[in-house]
Scaffold this active site. Sequence first.
Site, PDB file in Angstrom:
ATOM      1  N   ARG A   1       1.066  -0.955   0.475  1.00 51.13           N
ATOM      2  CA  ARG A   1       0.038  -0.424   0.171  1.00 51.13           C
ATOM      3  C   ARG A   1       0.605   1.646  -0.035  1.00 51.13           C
ATOM      4  NH1 ARG A   1      -4.311  -2.352   4.635  1.00 51.13           N
ATOM      5  NH2 ARG A   1      -4.394  -4.144   3.634  1.00 51.13           N
TER       6      ARG A   1
ATOM      7  N   ASP B   1       0.949   4.919   0.212  1.00 50.93           N
ATOM      8  CA  ASP B   1       0.031   6.629   0.708  1.00 50.93           C
ATOM      9  C   ASP B   1       0.098   7.503  -0.274  1.00 50.93           C
ATOM     10  OD1 ASP B   1      -0.361   5.822   3.212  1.00 50.93           O
ATOM     11  OD2 ASP B   1       0.802   6.854   4.382  1.00 50.93           O
TER      12      ASP B   1
ATOM     13  N   ARG C   1      10.069   7.042   5.964  1.00 53.84           N
ATOM     14  CA  ARG C   1       9.721   8.792   5.794  1.00 53.84           C
ATOM     15  C   ARG C   1      10.347   8.948   6.951  1.00 53.84           C
ATOM     16  NH1 ARG C   1       3.539   9.453   3.696  1.00 53.84           N
ATOM     17  NH2 ARG C   1       3.896  11.996   4.612  1.00 53.84           N
TER      18      ARG C   1
END
Lengths: 255, 255
Positions: B58, B60, B207
């Site tokens: 997945r 974002d 991140r």
Amino acid sequence: MPRYKATVSYDGSDFFGFQVQTKHGVECQRTVQGELNKAVNQMAKNPIEPIKVVGASRTDTGVHAFGQVVHFDLPFNIHEIGVRKGLNTLLPRDILIQHVEKVSDNFHARFNTHAKRYIYRVSTQDYTDPFKRKYTGHFQWQLDTKRIQLALPDLIGEHDFASFAASGNQTATTIRTITRADVEIKESDQELVFTFEGNAFLYNQIRIMVGVLLEIGNGRRDIHDIVRLIAVKDREQARFTAPASGLYLDEIYYD
Amino acid sequence: MPRYKATVSYDGSDFFGFQVQTKHGVECQRTVQGELNKAVNQMAKNPIEPIKVVGASRTDTGVHAFGQVVHFDLPFNIHEIGVRKGLNTLLPRDILIQHVEKVSDNFHARFNTHAKRYIYRVSTQDYTDPFKRKYTGHFQWQLDTKRIQLALPDLIGEHDFASFAASGNQTATTIRTITRADVEIKESDQELVFTFEGNAFLYNQIRIMVGVLLEIGNGRRDIHDIVRLIAVKDREQARFTAPASGLYLDEIYYD
């Protein structure tokens, strides 16, 4: 009131063009000029009479700029570097002020232009790299780039470009002078990069010229069909307008 | 029903992430999976029981992919090249199917992954080039890249990365193995390009790691603060999450 000239780059993909659009007096879309107006007025502490930013060239929705030029008057003196830094802090990140200089009151971003340069990028991949989608036009059919190179000189010179003006064109004359028309072939990127320079261009002229050049490269038109198109002065004959996404306002020259 | 594995690139900037989002059973946002589902079902002539495309990872909102992997079952046999061309014709231009291959019924895009590689691009310009806005993270403060290069090896190996998992992380364990963590410094582009490879990553882990590395480069953290962060297992200690725009899912390895 000191006048400033600013050179502006923007990624046009999230703007409804350069020019402010109003509906019943209300700004209804995100535009480059609208964002510049907001930033300039904020920097000038929102004067009662709002400052208006004047642009050299209206770019359409999705069209990009490396070197758009604008001018505006500030109610007080700010150093050129301060104006650039201040605006860049206030502006959204898809607009960047590259350069600011103080100019005389006679300077007008639109009326004093001497020449303009545009770039048009065409992706020739079968299916375009998804990251190029908003930054190139796309032509996936066969292209003989030698044919395009032979056709380009036909654009050079002073001609009536009526066949190359979209219906929205509102200028008094359709005579324009083109001083440069060439193409760079980037084999490794599967890209063609056109450069056009001239005194001024009609509405959608670059995109229509690129459309014709690609049809020449594809063999759907004679190599020297541009000579015929200039002669007939009939927009219906130049059918295909290349998409906005490949067009960049590159540089504006002043006297 | 033959099963197909497809490698997919996408520009994430106009998607609300990879995964289909529903509200009262209705898809309410533009997602990569949603667009893939539409195209695959259209190619399969909209079977009564809709085909579901299963993704490996997945991503974002705003995160990009060079090599996302998906699988799906078609109700009839189509040649791999036909599947790729057919889907590319049906898909919007910000998604591109790079490769399609037939796989056995045992293949599962998510469960069979062996390792993943991510790239993170950071622009270090004072003000980012407007054309990089959606395609890089941005760090305009001072950076000593030598400090980052000294810190990167601290990530290598099997560690408990609890300090590097965002609150949405739902995995049973926060232990992961990183096999590659390096940075390329592109002076001319004023860019840092990080590459991370590992068996799997926690929610927002890349991140958060990039955020910590940039703070190390800026001198706000000790060079070996990563060793401490791994030991404390406390998300609160790794404050800054680098923006989605710089992150690319680069490649997924299968057994």
